[in-house]
Design an enzyme around this catalytic site. Structure first.
Site, PDB file in Angstrom:
ATOM      1  N   GLU A   1       0.855  -1.179   0.000  1.00 12.55           N
ATOM      2  CA  GLU A   1       0.000   0.000   0.000  1.00 12.55           C
ATOM      3  C   GLU A   1       0.890   1.227   0.000  1.00 12.55           C
ATOM      4  O   GLU A   1       2.059   1.170   0.391  1.00 12.55           O
ATOM      5  CB  GLU A   1      -0.915   0.011   1.222  1.00 12.55           C
ATOM      6  CG  GLU A   1      -1.967  -1.078   1.200  1.00 12.55           C
ATOM      7  CD  GLU A   1      -2.978  -0.920   2.324  1.00 12.55           C
ATOM      8  OE1 GLU A   1      -2.804   0.009   3.145  1.00 12.55           O
ATOM      9  OE2 GLU A   1      -3.929  -1.710   2.364  1.00 12.55           O
TER      10      GLU A   1
ATOM     11  N   HIS B   1      -4.702   6.867   0.743  1.00 14.05           N
ATOM     12  CA  HIS B   1      -3.832   5.704   0.689  1.00 14.05           C
ATOM     13  C   HIS B   1      -4.456   4.682  -0.246  1.00 14.05           C
ATOM     14  O   HIS B   1      -5.629   4.792  -0.636  1.00 14.05           O
ATOM     15  CB  HIS B   1      -3.598   5.119   2.080  1.00 14.05           C
ATOM     16  CG  HIS B   1      -4.804   4.478   2.675  1.00 14.05           C
ATOM     17  ND1 HIS B   1      -5.741   5.169   3.408  1.00 14.05           N
ATOM     18  CD2 HIS B   1      -5.236   3.178   2.641  1.00 14.05           C
ATOM     19  CE1 HIS B   1      -6.692   4.350   3.814  1.00 14.05           C
ATOM     20  NE2 HIS B   1      -6.412   3.126   3.352  1.00 14.05           N
TER      21      HIS B   1
ATOM     22  N   HIS C   1      -5.272   0.605  -1.458  1.00 12.09           N
ATOM     23  CA  HIS C   1      -5.426  -0.795  -1.066  1.00 12.09           C
ATOM     24  C   HIS C   1      -4.834  -1.644  -2.172  1.00 12.09           C
ATOM     25  O   HIS C   1      -4.885  -1.273  -3.345  1.00 12.09           O
ATOM     26  CB  HIS C   1      -6.906  -1.139  -0.850  1.00 12.09           C
ATOM     27  CG  HIS C   1      -7.437  -0.632   0.454  1.00 12.09           C
ATOM     28  ND1 HIS C   1      -8.719  -0.863   0.892  1.00 12.09           N
ATOM     29  CD2 HIS C   1      -6.841   0.104   1.453  1.00 12.09           C
ATOM     30  CE1 HIS C   1      -8.910  -0.301   2.077  1.00 12.09           C
ATOM     31  NE2 HIS C   1      -7.781   0.295   2.443  1.00 12.09           N
TER      32      HIS C   1
ATOM     33  N   ASP D   1      -8.635   1.930   8.859  1.00 12.12           N
ATOM     34  CA  ASP D   1      -8.992   3.163   8.145  1.00 12.12           C
ATOM     35  C   ASP D   1      -9.951   3.998   8.988  1.00 12.12           C
ATOM     36  O   ASP D   1      -9.857   5.230   9.047  1.00 12.12           O
ATOM     37  CB  ASP D   1      -9.657   2.836   6.806  1.00 12.12           C
ATOM     38  CG  ASP D   1      -8.681   2.186   5.830  1.00 12.12           C
ATOM     39  OD1 ASP D   1      -7.464   2.369   6.017  1.00 12.12           O
ATOM     40  OD2 ASP D   1      -9.145   1.517   4.882  1.00 12.12           O
TER      41      ASP D   1
END
Lengths: 741, 372
Positions: A628, A692, A694, A706
């Site tokens: 990630e 961000h 996944h 999250d």
């Protein structure tokens, strides 16, 4: 025996040529292979050079121009006066264009020069002058008296000028009262025809009643001598199918219905407004209208007597029901010809500006400051004549340093003053409507909303206010909008255009344009002053403390006007910035392609993420897979509309932790980077959230981590009153948004 | 605007035509000026044409027609044009030719040398390739030649125009001009010894300006027998309108042989059919001779004063203004291209030069030698 040619002056021996300044012309005429000097003549101090010209003719000349043509070129003692070029042939065609008016039984005089001969003579050689004459005949033979780009010439020339509004012809033939004061002996002056029924002025002593009549389309000149009397005018107008006697009699009879009938007959005279449609060629379409003004210098009452329609009984005028058929004695009734000068109509303004843009567009303008007022007047002067002007300010003395309005409007609302200027410009009270109000308080349900925006084709926001850009973006959805403003340092002009497809809203463009300051080159200093210090946004020209000369404002206004004209019908949105280079006095242009926006609803907010941000996130994600990655989001908040604009994304700081199932953003260098962005973008861009990724095959739904991160972020952001925002980028094209206030 | 320019090249031809749709045609080319001889008044055609092209923002011609392969119609062409068939004729400054027009006999003639040979090779190359060419006339020997070169003659029929036809691509709506072909006749080009002059390209162009026709005949070097034949055939096929003319670029540099076999002592009396042709000139007609100035005396070589006397008579009788001679217009001392504009009022000979002080015509030609 009668001669085929007119005679001018007395013949003189060729040896006397050196007495005259025009002798180089004679030399040139003798030298030219297609001209033959026949003789020299003299009248007073003027020299006449009689020449046979072997003209350049087509096989089937459109006019009876012959080879050769005999002319007499008359040079005057006053060398600055244009020489007369007389066509001496008695049967020279009189119906041609570009002939000067001359008296009866005089040779026709060619009109050779459009420019002032006074100026032209400094560069015109005698040979060139001769060639001009040749060219005149050739053009006449080719029916090119008027070049394709040349306006058709006026029909008659008078001495004085009467300024009139051509819309008079829309309301006439009903007779109207017009004021023209003080004709008297000063007939070479300029007068404005005032419609007394509109302006409610007191009737002047020397008033006129105007009659408007139209003639048949006119191609070739039919009249070559100017009328001095009403009798001559009556004859003249017969050639354009107008029975002037009938027109005058009918109008005199109609006056009887007026309460002030007797006074008018003694105090007023007739002013005849004549309109003739003009064509370039015999069967050509009507290209323009020529208007003429004849003042009949006798009061209506006595004139009516001469025309046999009035009789005076004691102090009263009585209509004669069955006037006699006797030809009226009108040779003693003098007339005066005025040059009619049209008021500036939108069409004329467009023609003078020389552009072909559709000027029927209806514009709404918001903000009438320095740039706005000057752009509005620039566009109005080019024929744009449908304005609704919104501004709540009044004109203050310091505004006049950089405003289109003059000091005579001080203390008046800017909107009303500008609207008034445009109405005066076009002598038309309907072309501009002012709205003295704050646009930010306008709601769709207000009556002004319809008045302002109904049938609007374009909204120009000159308010220098991001609040306005953002507000009208949501207030008016179906109208194309453009925002133009200077930045406070006075060096930069910014124009944001939605484009006709309106795929990027004005609010989004406003959020994106500060990105330009993050690029390299001259735009880096968009939001800094000459010392490199940050200059706060807005305030601009409304700020009394801003030092900015009018020449620079005028320059920016001119560029903005020009760009708005050329970009008015552009399909796509655009961001354009101009930079004024003080050293070279040039305006440098940079165009920035705006990014389309993806709108995502989240917890009562709209998150506007540009497609370039999404692409960038995808790129960073791909690079780090299977781990990630992430970073911070750059943009701005619209707290009124609850919109977050995400316009830039930063990659993961180097000290971040990037694992296949976890991402922890680091912070190395981030604070400095954010500070620089904030500063360079003039405070218009800043931190708006986190993002961000996944990894492949994993849902973009927020994980428990999250959600914990969002809680943390919301807490942090609460300190500044902003919501916490996280974008999660996965396999899907569009990231997921989680937001918490 | 449609315009024709006839260049002063002595007894040689070159006509530059600008059509209403801006297409450019050059009929014949002859770079014959001797640059070392200041007394040579002929124009430097290559420079003049390059100036023309530059002024129009072009470096190509839509059509270059060679009426036949005599040197006074092709001289120097290989040094001027970009030619597709050999790399040595391909450099950036050379104007390209979109369509090359030649009579069929040009392709077939053997023993050519110099410029004519190079143009013949170019024509052959284009015809075999099947594009960029129009051939006038279709004698059987052309089919034979194509077959020998492994090309089916039928596949090239669309590139051939016969006498009595209009050239495709030019109509009232396309270029505002119809180009009717009077010559060459295919049957005259059979056999080994083809009469070049008798088989040259003769065109009758009808220009339209605002729908009003102005007719121009470009006569090349056709001789009187050929003219009689053209008039006879045209009348026979009831195409008399193709014999009417407003401007006539007479053939063969004002040679009496274009009118009759008999020169005559003072005036050449034309063959009957040719007289009929000249009687079809309009009022105010123009006749142009691409030749040296008309001599006062009897001469062996054209131009012949007797032929000129006839042409002047034709012009006079039709209230025409001008019998113009390329090397004598506007003067023998300084001949300039004859410029004819086509207007709705007919053709107009532009004899008055403009008064552009900034760029006088003098700068578009080399100066004479200067200095010591």
């Amino acid at each position: 025996m009668t001669s085929d040619f007119y005679s001018w002056g007395e013949a003189i021996p060729a040896s006397r040529i050196h007495e005259f300044e025009a002798h180089p012309f004679v030399v040139a005429a003798k030298r030219h292979k297609d001209s033959t000097v026949v003789e020299l003549r003299c009248s007073g101090s003027s020299l006449g050079v009689v020449i046979d010209l072997s003209t350049e003719l087509p096989q089937r000349p459109a006019a009876d121009i012959r080879d050769p043509e005999r002319i007499c070129v008359v040079f005057h003692e006053d060398a600055s006066r244009a020489p007369d070029v007389l066509a001496l042939r008695k049967d020279f065609p009189s119906g041609l264009s570009h002939l000067n008016l001359t008296g009866i039984d005089e040779p026709l005089s060619l009109c050779l020069f459009e420019q002032s001969y006074r100026d032209l003579r400094y560069t015109l050689t005698p040979t060139q002058f001769l060639l001009r004459i040749f060219s005149w005949f050739t053009r006449a033979a080719l029916e090119q008296g008027h070049l394709p780009d040349q306006l058709l010439e006026p029909f008659l020339f008078g001495d004085g000028k009467v300024i009139y509004n051509p819309r008079i012809f829309d309301t006439l033939p009903e007779t109207k009262l017009f004021g023209i004061a003080g004709l008297g002996d000063a007939q070479d002056r300029c007068y404005k025809l005032v419609d007394l029924s509109i302006c409610n002025q007191r009737y002047p002593q020397n008033g006129y009643l105007a009659i408007a009549v139209s003639g048949k389309p006119w191609h070739a000149r039919t009249i070559n001598h100017r009328p001095d009397t009403l009798a001559e005018l009556v004859d003249l107008l017969k050639s354009v199918d107008i029975d002037l006697l009938d027109v005058l009699r009918t109008n005199i009879r109609q006056l009887q219905a007026r309460a002030d009938y007797n006074a008018i007959l003694m105090q007023y005279r007739w002013l005849l407004l004549l309109r003739l449609p003009k064509t370039r060629t015999a069967d050509g379409p009507v290209e323009s209208f020529e208007n003429f003004t004849f003042a009949i210098l006798e009061q209506i009452g006595p004139l009516g007597q001469k025309l046999g329609v009035l009789e005076k009984y004691e102090d009263r005028w009585i209509i004669v029901l069955n006037p006699s058929d006797i030809e009226p004695a009108l040779h003693g009734v003098r007339i005066f010809i005025f040059n009619p000068v049209s008021t500036l109509t939108p069409l004329l303004a467009k023609s003078l500006a020389g552009h072909s843009i559709d000027t029927d567009k209806h514009f709404v303008t918001i903000g009438s400051g320095a740039i706005g007022s000057q752009v509005i007047m620039n566009l109005a002067r080019q024929g744009f004549a449908h304005w609704r002007i919104v501004d709540e300010d009044i004109l203050l003395p310091h505004n006049c340093a950089r405003h289109a309005l003059s000091a005579s409007y001080i203390a008046r609302p800017k909107a009303a003053a500008l609207a008034s200027e445009i109405c005066i410009l076009f002598d038309d009270q309907t072309v501009a409507v002012p709205f003295e109000r704050d646009i930010l308080t306008l709601k769709k349900e207000h009556s002004d909303y319809t008045k302002i925006f109904d049938h609007a084709d374009h909204i120009f926001d000159f308010s220098v206010s991001p609040a306005v850009s953002h507000y009208i973006s949501s207030l008016v959805e179906n109208v194309q909008k453009t925002s133009a403003f200077m930045l406070s340092n006075g060096k930069y002009l910014v124009v944001l255009s939605e484009g006709s497809d309106r795929s990027v809203s004005l609010a989004d463009l406003d959020a994106q344009y500060p990105l330009a300051a993050l690029s390299t080159g001259c735009l880096q200093s968009m939001f800094t002053n000459s010392n490199g210090d940050y200059v706060r946004y807005a305030g601009a020209c409304r700020d009394i403390s801003v030092q900015l000369p009018q020449d620079i404002v005028a320059l920016h206004s001119a560029v903005a006007t020009s760009f708005l004209k050329s970009n008015m019908d552009a399909a796509n949105a655009s961001i354009d910035v101009w930079f004024y280079d003080e050293i070279t006095q040039q305006m440098l242009h940079k165009s920035i392609v705006p990014s389309k926006v993806h709108v995502i609803q989240a917890s009562g907010w709209e998150v506007h993420v540009t497609k370039s941000v999404i692409l960038r996130m995808a790129k960073y994600r791909k690079k780090k897979l299977p781990n990630e990655t992430g970073g911070v989001l750059i943009g701005s908040f619209d707290m009124v509309s609850k919109i977050i604009h995400v316009v830039e994304v930063l990659p993961s700081p180097p000290d971040s932790l990037e694992w296949p199932t976890v991402y922890k953003r680091g912070h190395k260098g981030l604070n400095e980077q954010m500070g620089a962005i904030h500063r360079q973008a003039g405070g218009n861009l800043g931190y708006v959230g986190e993002w961000h990724s996944h990894t492949v095959g994993v849902s973009v739904d927020p994980s428990s981590l999250d959600e914990q991160a969002l809680d943390w972020l919301a807490d942090e952001m609460r300190q500044t009153g902003h919501p916490g925002l996280i974008l999660i980028k996965g396999d899907a094209p569009v990231p997921n948004v989680i937001l918490k206030e | 605007m449609t315009q024709l320019k006839f260049y002063p090249l002595g007894n040689a031809d070159s006509t530059f035509i600008t059509f209403a749709d801006d297409r450019l045609m050059l009929k014949d080319y002859c770079q014959c000026k001797n640059p070392a001889d200041d007394s040579d008044k002929r124009i430097d055609l290559a420079s003049a044409l390059k100036t023309e092209l530059r002024s129009k923002g072009r470096n190509d011609f839509d059509v270059v027609a060679f009426s036949h392969c005599d040197n006074d119609h092709v001289c120097g062409a290989e040094d001027f044009f970009w030619l597709d068939h050999a790399q040595k004729y391909q450099s950036k400054e050379r104007p390209k030719i979109k369509f090359l027009w030649v009579p069929a006999c040009f392709i077939l003639e053997k023993g050519l040398d110099g410029s004519a040979r190079v143009i013949r090779e170019e024509a052959k190359h284009r015809l075999l390739k099947g594009s960029g060419i129009r051939v006038f006339g279709n004698p059987g020997v052309l089919d034979d030649w194509l077959t020998e070169n492994k090309v089916n003659p039928t596949s090239r029929k669309h590139l051939i125009t016969h006498a009595g036809e209009c050239v495709p691509g030019f109509t009232k709506d396309a270029g505002s001009a119809e180009i009717f072909v009077h010559s060459p006749f295919s049957y005259r080009m059979e056999g080994e010894d083809v009469d070049r002059n008798g088989s040259c390209i003769v065109l009758h162009i009808t220009f339209y300006e605002q729908d009003i026709p102005t007719r121009v005949i470009l006569g090349a070097d056709a001789e009187h027998e050929a003219w009689c034949n053209m008039v006879y055939k045209t009348e026979q096929r009831s195409r008399e309108n193709r014999l009417n003319w407003d401007v006539f670029r007479i053939s063969h540099h004002c040679s009496y042989t274009a009118l009759s076999a008999d020169k005559g002592s003072d005036i050449t009396l034309p063959d009957k059919l040719i007289a009929k042709l000249f009687n079809r000139g309009s009022q105010g007609c123009l006749i142009i001779s691409s030749s040296d100035p008309i001599p006062d005396k009897d001469t062996k070589q054209p131009p012949h004063k007797q032929a000129a006397a006839y042409y002047k008579k034709v012009v006079r009788e039709r209230v025409g203004k001008d019998f113009l001679v390329t090397m004598a217009t506007p003067s023998t001392d300084s001949p300039k291209p004859i410029v004819i504009d086509i207007t709705p009022q007919g053709a107009i000979f532009r004899k008055i030069t403009g008064f552009n002080v900034g760029a006088p015509a003098i700068v578009s030609a080399a100066s004479p030698r200067q200095g010591r």
